[in-house]
Motif scaffolding. Structure first.
Motif, PDB file in Angstrom:
ATOM      1  N   GLU A  88       0.728  -1.219   0.016  1.00 14.51           N
ATOM      2  CA  GLU A  88      -0.034  -0.011   0.103  1.00 14.51           C
ATOM      3  C   GLU A  88       0.845   1.325  -0.032  1.00 14.51           C
ATOM      4  O   GLU A  88       1.773   1.501   0.605  1.00 14.51           O
ATOM      5  CB  GLU A  88      -0.873   0.061   1.211  1.00 14.51           C
ATOM      6  N   ILE A 140      -0.254   5.178   3.140  1.00 12.61           N
ATOM      7  CA  ILE A 140      -0.460   5.015   4.487  1.00 12.61           C
ATOM      8  C   ILE A 140      -0.989   5.882   5.511  1.00 12.61           C
ATOM      9  O   ILE A 140      -0.605   6.990   5.906  1.00 12.61           O
ATOM     10  CB  ILE A 140       1.066   4.811   5.008  1.00 12.61           C
ATOM     11  N   TYR A 192      -2.370  -1.407   7.464  1.00 15.32           N
ATOM     12  CA  TYR A 192      -1.384  -1.062   6.641  1.00 15.32           C
ATOM     13  C   TYR A 192      -0.293  -1.491   7.367  1.00 15.32           C
ATOM     14  O   TYR A 192       1.064  -1.390   6.987  1.00 15.32           O
ATOM     15  CB  TYR A 192      -1.153   0.437   6.282  1.00 15.32           C
TER      16      TYR A 192
END
Length: 222
Positions: free
Chosen positions: A166, A169, A196
């Protein structure tokens, strides 16, 4: 896809062609620098080649100009990759060897990049209120802290391998406290979103003894 430093033979096939066919090549590098490599033909004008060295990463533009029979202008864009990064090129709390040992498997081919990004994530989010002994390069000097940081970034790389990396964040980790840092990302409707941060990464930092890793008074979130 070529890499920086590759010496290639650029090629253009012309049709129709005859003895009047002539070809020139103009090359524009990513920084706008232009050059005109020497073009030659070995089959009386059908196939034209030119030596070309890619000296920088980015998008290169090749512009072939054909005169005489087969007259035309042909353009080609070439994406050139940077030279592969090594551990000496990046800031990372773990090496690819440490990652392989942690995974009990061969590390991913982009392990250097992932370890660098995991280290940046750890620094910017979980260690922003941490105080510990470092060397001139900002790396931990205490063996316990260094081992924990290495475990943390390896855990994050493992996590990305399972759920995908990802780049935004921003949440929704909630209620985690590490020293004086309270991370409360996301709330309400965000509770169903994916985390995350690798749970193993957070635990690795939480388990560092208080006398090894100190915390300044801080409470924050995103």
């Amino acid at each position: 896809m070529p890499d920086v430093g590759d010496l290639v033979t650029a090629q253009l096939v012309v049709s129709p062609y005859d003895e009047t066919t002539s070809v020139t090549l103009a090359v524009t590098a990513p920084d706008g620098t232009e050059s005109t490599p020497v073009t030659t033909t070995a089959d009386d004008g059908q196939t034209w080649t030119a030596p070309l060295t890619y000296t920088a990463a980015g998008i290169w533009l090749l512009r072939w100009t054909v005169t005489g029979t087969g007259a035309s202008v042909e353009t080609e864009t070439v994406a050139v990759a940077p030279a592969a990064a090594t551990m000496a090129d990046v800031r990372s709390y773990a090496t690819t060897t440490q990652l392989a040992v942690f995974l009990h498997a061969a590390p991913p081919l982009d392990a250097v990049k992932l370890l660098e990004r995991a280290t940046s994530l750890l620094d910017s989010d979980l260690l922003k209120a941490a105080v510990h002994d470092v060397d001139d390069d900002g790396m931990p000097t205490d063996e316990v802290v260094a081992a924990a940081f290495a475990e943390a970034v390896c855990a994050q790389v493992e996590f990305w391998g399972e759920v995908g990396e990802e780049t935004d964040i921003s949440g929704p980790l909630e209620g985690v406290t590490i020293g004086s840092v309270s991370l409360q990302f996301g709330a309400g409707d965000n509770r169903s979103s994916p985390d995350y941060y690798a749970p193993k990464m957070i635990r690795a930092i939480q388990n560092i003894p208080a006398d090894k890793l100190r915390w300044i008074a801080f409470t924050g979130g995103c």
